[in-house]
Design an enzyme around this catalytic site. Structure first.
Site, PDB file in Angstrom:
ATOM      1  N   ASP A   1       0.821  -1.214   0.000  1.00  0.00           N
ATOM      2  CA  ASP A   1       0.000   0.000   0.000  1.00  0.00           C
ATOM      3  C   ASP A   1       0.852   1.259   0.000  1.00  0.00           C
ATOM      4  O   ASP A   1       0.414   2.326   0.440  1.00  0.00           O
ATOM      5  CB  ASP A   1      -0.947   0.010   1.206  1.00  0.00           C
ATOM      6  CG  ASP A   1      -0.201  -0.065   2.538  1.00  0.00           C
ATOM      7  OD1 ASP A   1       1.031  -0.299   2.516  1.00  0.00           O
ATOM      8  OD2 ASP A   1      -0.839   0.111   3.590  1.00  0.00           O
TER       9      ASP A   1
ATOM     10  N   HIS B   1      24.538   3.638 -16.463  1.00  0.00           N
ATOM     11  CA  HIS B   1      23.416   3.942 -15.582  1.00  0.00           C
ATOM     12  C   HIS B   1      23.537   3.166 -14.268  1.00  0.00           C
ATOM     13  O   HIS B   1      22.571   2.590 -13.779  1.00  0.00           O
ATOM     14  CB  HIS B   1      22.087   3.637 -16.276  1.00  0.00           C
ATOM     15  CG  HIS B   1      21.792   4.558 -17.419  1.00  0.00           C
ATOM     16  ND1 HIS B   1      20.908   4.251 -18.423  1.00  0.00           N
ATOM     17  CD2 HIS B   1      22.276   5.789 -17.722  1.00  0.00           C
ATOM     18  CE1 HIS B   1      20.851   5.248 -19.299  1.00  0.00           C
ATOM     19  NE2 HIS B   1      21.688   6.186 -18.886  1.00  0.00           N
TER      20      HIS B   1
ATOM     21  N   ASP C   1      27.057  11.435 -11.305  1.00  0.00           N
ATOM     22  CA  ASP C   1      26.095  12.020 -12.238  1.00  0.00           C
ATOM     23  C   ASP C   1      24.829  12.247 -11.436  1.00  0.00           C
ATOM     24  O   ASP C   1      24.096  11.298 -11.123  1.00  0.00           O
ATOM     25  CB  ASP C   1      25.856  11.059 -13.410  1.00  0.00           C
ATOM     26  CG  ASP C   1      24.978  11.658 -14.509  1.00  0.00           C
ATOM     27  OD1 ASP C   1      24.250  12.628 -14.228  1.00  0.00           O
ATOM     28  OD2 ASP C   1      25.014  11.144 -15.643  1.00  0.00           O
TER      29      ASP C   1
ATOM     30  N   ASP D   1      21.515  18.600 -14.329  1.00  0.00           N
ATOM     31  CA  ASP D   1      22.124  17.338 -14.769  1.00  0.00           C
ATOM     32  C   ASP D   1      23.619  17.571 -14.951  1.00  0.00           C
ATOM     33  O   ASP D   1      24.061  18.067 -15.992  1.00  0.00           O
ATOM     34  CB  ASP D   1      21.474  16.880 -16.074  1.00  0.00           C
ATOM     35  CG  ASP D   1      21.957  15.503 -16.517  1.00  0.00           C
ATOM     36  OD1 ASP D   1      22.697  14.857 -15.771  1.00  0.00           O
ATOM     37  OD2 ASP D   1      21.579  15.088 -17.633  1.00  0.00           O
TER      38      ASP D   1
ATOM     39  N   HIS E   1      27.758   6.431 -26.208  1.00  0.00           N
ATOM     40  CA  HIS E   1      26.538   7.236 -26.094  1.00  0.00           C
ATOM     41  C   HIS E   1      26.711   8.563 -26.818  1.00  0.00           C
ATOM     42  O   HIS E   1      27.804   8.913 -27.285  1.00  0.00           O
ATOM     43  CB  HIS E   1      26.159   7.445 -24.624  1.00  0.00           C
ATOM     44  CG  HIS E   1      27.203   8.142 -23.794  1.00  0.00           C
ATOM     45  ND1 HIS E   1      27.384   9.506 -23.797  1.00  0.00           N
ATOM     46  CD2 HIS E   1      28.113   7.641 -22.911  1.00  0.00           C
ATOM     47  CE1 HIS E   1      28.349   9.821 -22.957  1.00  0.00           C
ATOM     48  NE2 HIS E   1      28.818   8.711 -22.415  1.00  0.00           N
TER      49      HIS E   1
ATOM     50  N   HIS F   1      21.851  15.880 -24.635  1.00  0.00           N
ATOM     51  CA  HIS F   1      20.415  15.790 -24.854  1.00  0.00           C
ATOM     52  C   HIS F   1      19.773  17.098 -24.395  1.00  0.00           C
ATOM     53  O   HIS F   1      20.367  17.890 -23.666  1.00  0.00           O
ATOM     54  CB  HIS F   1      19.825  14.611 -24.066  1.00  0.00           C
ATOM     55  CG  HIS F   1      20.227  14.584 -22.614  1.00  0.00           C
ATOM     56  ND1 HIS F   1      19.632  15.390 -21.656  1.00  0.00           N
ATOM     57  CD2 HIS F   1      21.181  13.873 -21.965  1.00  0.00           C
ATOM     58  CE1 HIS F   1      20.189  15.152 -20.479  1.00  0.00           C
ATOM     59  NE2 HIS F   1      21.144  14.246 -20.636  1.00  0.00           N
TER      60      HIS F   1
ATOM     61  N   HIS G   1      15.844  14.088 -19.777  1.00  0.00           N
ATOM     62  CA  HIS G   1      15.995  13.892 -21.221  1.00  0.00           C
ATOM     63  C   HIS G   1      14.778  14.559 -21.838  1.00  0.00           C
ATOM     64  O   HIS G   1      13.745  13.912 -22.073  1.00  0.00           O
ATOM     65  CB  HIS G   1      16.081  12.410 -21.586  1.00  0.00           C
ATOM     66  CG  HIS G   1      17.350  11.760 -21.107  1.00  0.00           C
ATOM     67  ND1 HIS G   1      17.506  10.396 -21.001  1.00  0.00           N
ATOM     68  CD2 HIS G   1      18.538  12.290 -20.713  1.00  0.00           C
ATOM     69  CE1 HIS G   1      18.721  10.116 -20.556  1.00  0.00           C
ATOM     70  NE2 HIS G   1      19.363  11.252 -20.374  1.00  0.00           N
TER      71      HIS G   1
ATOM     72  N   GLU H   1      28.188  16.094 -22.644  1.00  0.00           N
ATOM     73  CA  GLU H   1      28.685  15.076 -21.712  1.00  0.00           C
ATOM     74  C   GLU H   1      29.458  13.952 -22.399  1.00  0.00           C
ATOM     75  O   GLU H   1      29.034  12.796 -22.357  1.00  0.00           O
ATOM     76  CB  GLU H   1      27.529  14.490 -20.913  1.00  0.00           C
ATOM     77  CG  GLU H   1      26.345  14.016 -21.759  1.00  0.00           C
ATOM     78  CD  GLU H   1      25.286  13.300 -20.938  1.00  0.00           C
ATOM     79  OE1 GLU H   1      25.646  12.489 -20.080  1.00  0.00           O
ATOM     80  OE2 GLU H   1      24.091  13.565 -21.164  1.00  0.00           O
TER      81      GLU H   1
ATOM     82  N   TYR I   1      35.242   5.079 -21.458  1.00  0.00           N
ATOM     83  CA  TYR I   1      35.012   3.996 -20.509  1.00  0.00           C
ATOM     84  C   TYR I   1      35.832   2.793 -20.926  1.00  0.00           C
ATOM     85  O   TYR I   1      35.658   2.268 -22.030  1.00  0.00           O
ATOM     86  CB  TYR I   1      33.517   3.647 -20.477  1.00  0.00           C
ATOM     87  CG  TYR I   1      32.623   4.872 -20.371  1.00  0.00           C
ATOM     88  CD1 TYR I   1      32.292   5.403 -19.131  1.00  0.00           C
ATOM     89  CD2 TYR I   1      32.152   5.500 -21.521  1.00  0.00           C
ATOM     90  CE1 TYR I   1      31.488   6.541 -19.033  1.00  0.00           C
ATOM     91  CE2 TYR I   1      31.353   6.627 -21.431  1.00  0.00           C
ATOM     92  CZ  TYR I   1      31.024   7.147 -20.198  1.00  0.00           C
ATOM     93  OH  TYR I   1      30.236   8.281 -20.117  1.00  0.00           O
TER      94      TYR I   1
ATOM     95  N   ARG J   1      33.382  10.678 -17.269  1.00  0.00           N
ATOM     96  CA  ARG J   1      32.421  11.504 -17.997  1.00  0.00           C
ATOM     97  C   ARG J   1      32.396  12.880 -17.348  1.00  0.00           C
ATOM     98  O   ARG J   1      32.506  13.007 -16.121  1.00  0.00           O
ATOM     99  CB  ARG J   1      31.018  10.876 -17.961  1.00  0.00           C
ATOM    100  CG  ARG J   1      29.977  11.648 -18.746  1.00  0.00           C
ATOM    101  CD  ARG J   1      28.703  10.837 -18.981  1.00  0.00           C
ATOM    102  NE  ARG J   1      27.961  10.497 -17.769  1.00  0.00           N
ATOM    103  CZ  ARG J   1      27.906   9.286 -17.242  1.00  0.00           C
ATOM    104  NH1 ARG J   1      28.589   8.291 -17.798  1.00  0.00           N
ATOM    105  NH2 ARG J   1      27.209   9.044 -16.147  1.00  0.00           N
TER     106      ARG J   1
ATOM    107  N   GLU K   1      30.063  16.434 -17.579  1.00  0.00           N
ATOM    108  CA  GLU K   1      28.791  16.928 -18.131  1.00  0.00           C
ATOM    109  C   GLU K   1      28.446  18.299 -17.567  1.00  0.00           C
ATOM    110  O   GLU K   1      28.489  18.515 -16.350  1.00  0.00           O
ATOM    111  CB  GLU K   1      27.669  15.946 -17.796  1.00  0.00           C
ATOM    112  CG  GLU K   1      26.297  16.381 -18.277  1.00  0.00           C
ATOM    113  CD  GLU K   1      25.225  15.366 -17.913  1.00  0.00           C
ATOM    114  OE1 GLU K   1      24.180  15.338 -18.593  1.00  0.00           O
ATOM    115  OE2 GLU K   1      25.434  14.602 -16.943  1.00  0.00           O
TER     116      GLU K   1
END
Length: 444
Positions: free
Chosen positions: A41, A245, A262, A273, A352, A356, A363, A387, A391, A409, A411
């Site tokens: 619940d 991610h 990130d 971001d 990638h 964006h 996004h 960004e 890797y 990375r 960004e």
């Protein structure tokens, strides 16, 4: 600026803009999001549909906006929950009809329970229905039922919407261009995000857990007024940074490793971001610095290409050129730059895009290409991220051992202007010397 002092968008103006883009005999039905069950619940914290928020600013669930250009009894109608003292004791305050009318400045407000009675009549005489079909199957069925009720009166000479068009096609193009109020909200969101990143750099030390460092950055977000993160925070130490991610955030931060964060705060619905990658112990190793400097140069080249009039694709292309040149200099890749780019030889290490759109969604909405599939051109008011990254998964034996397990990375959030781009996140260090100096200073 305090979050409470942020200016309020002109929602009635936005709705009028949308109606001007609609056919004179059209109608738009735009519901907010549906609360989602987490388990048993317990529900996830409610966050309204971004298109609905853009047009109303109304944050309660169970609400529907209807726009009817030229309607004699009001063009802008909101359906929402009634006041209910018993439920408000359990679930929190409700605006009710009077509160929603004042807050949203619509022409009329009805109870959400009046949809079945009111909507079919509002569809009568309309030829085109704008609606976000496919987002909520249950509500889709209700909309089609209401449409069929209007259709049943066709023998009485009453028109009904024979065509259903995705309202997102109109709203998303509006959302792509941020007005001055939106930019103020985004500066606040990115400013708070940046404060959290700077704090994380000062607090980081070997032996911390990723989740502990995550709590430090998110604590700053909340303390400065952000009600929520814009997306699940990524705090990846060592080889975890090679997972794009990664959100487990449950490993120990080890001496000698890098940590990639990130994370972004949400303010007034708008997302920050930012990504930074820095050494857990405060000092980049020679191998880490070699890769970091390539990514930083790539990002700087990408930002320099964020210019009004240039194709959106340019800033990705410019960033990739620098990455490929750097990988060639390190002998990780061989061959000509053009051939490696054309054949995608770099994609094992950079898989990638370089950014964006950014706005009410991290996004954010908006087309990147024209109808002829060419890249659309950047225009003032667009906001995007830049960004690039590299890797090197530990299992990738094609990479010399000294670089395996390194993921980097960087960004930033950037506004397209008529002149040079505005870097909203420029107050977060990203040069090696600046990051090491901040980390050496210790906790503020």
């Amino acid at each position: 600026m305090r979050i409470l002092d942020l200016p309020t968008p002109d929602y009635p103006f936005r709705r009028r803009q949308l109606m001007q883009k609609m056919h004179d005999s059209a109608v738009a039905i735009i519901p907010t999001a549906v609360p989602k069950q987490r388990n048993s619940d317990v529900q996830y914290p409610f966050r309204g549909d971004s298109d609905f928020l853009y047009l109303t600013g109304f944050e309660e669930p169970e609400a529907v906006l209807v726009l009817i250009p030229g309607h004699s009894e009001g063009e802008q109608i909101l359906f929402c929950r009634l006041r209910d003292p018993a439920r408000e004791t359990w679930d929190g305050r409700r605006a009710g009809l009077e509160g929603a009318l004042a807050q949203c400045q619509v022409d009329r407000c009805y109870s959400i329970h009046d949809l079945n009675e009111q909507i079919p009549a509002l569809l009568e005489g309309r030829e085109l229905l704008f609606y976000p079909m496919g987002q909520n199957s249950d509500f889709d069925a209700r909309v089609m039922h209401w449409r069929n009720l209007a259709k049943s009166k066709i023998r009485q000479g009453i028109r009904y919407p024979q065509e259903v068009v995705d309202v997102g096609g109109l709203v998303h193009e509006m959302r792509l261009f941020k007005d001055p109020v939106e930019l103020e909200c985004m500066r606040a969101a990115v400013g708070i995000s940046g404060a959290g990143h700077r704090h994380a750099m000062r607090q980081c030390q070997p032996g911390m857990m990723e989740y502990a460092l995550c709590s430090e950055i998110e604590h700053v977000f909340r303390r400065l007024g952000s009600p929520s993160v814009a997306y699940p925070s990524i705090v990846g130490g060592g080889e975890n940074a090679c997972i794009l991610h990664y959100t487990e955030n449950n490993a120990e931060l080890r001496d000698g490793d890098l940590v990639l964060i990130d994370a972004g705060a949400e303010v007034a619905g708008y997302a920050g971001d930012i990504t930074r990658t820095f050494p857990v112990n405060g000092v980049y190793s020679p191998a880490q610095r070699e890769i970091y400097e390539i990514v930083l140069a790539s990002q700087e080249a990408g930002i320099a290409a964020v210019q009004a009039g240039r194709p959106v694709s340019d800033y990705h292309d410019e960033a990739v050129k620098v990455l490929v040149d750097g990988l060639r200099d390190l002998k990780i890749l061989s061959g000509s730059r053009d051939a490696l780019i054309e054949q995608g030889g770099y994609k094992a290490f950079y898989m990638h895009g370089t950014g964006h759109w950014l706005g009410l969604d991290v996004h954010d909405v908006g087309h990147y290409r024209n109808k002829d599939k060419t890249s659309r051109k950047l225009e003032p008011g667009m906001v995007l991220t830049v960004e690039p990254g590299l890797y090197f998964a530990p299992a990738n034996l094609s990479v010399p051992e000294r670089w395996r397990g390194i993921g980097i990375r960087i960004e930033d959030d950037v506004v397209v202007t008529a002149a040079d781009p505005e870097i909203l996140s420029q107050n977060v260090p990203k040069k090696v010397a600046d990051i090491e100096a901040m980390m050496a200073a210790g906790p503020a």
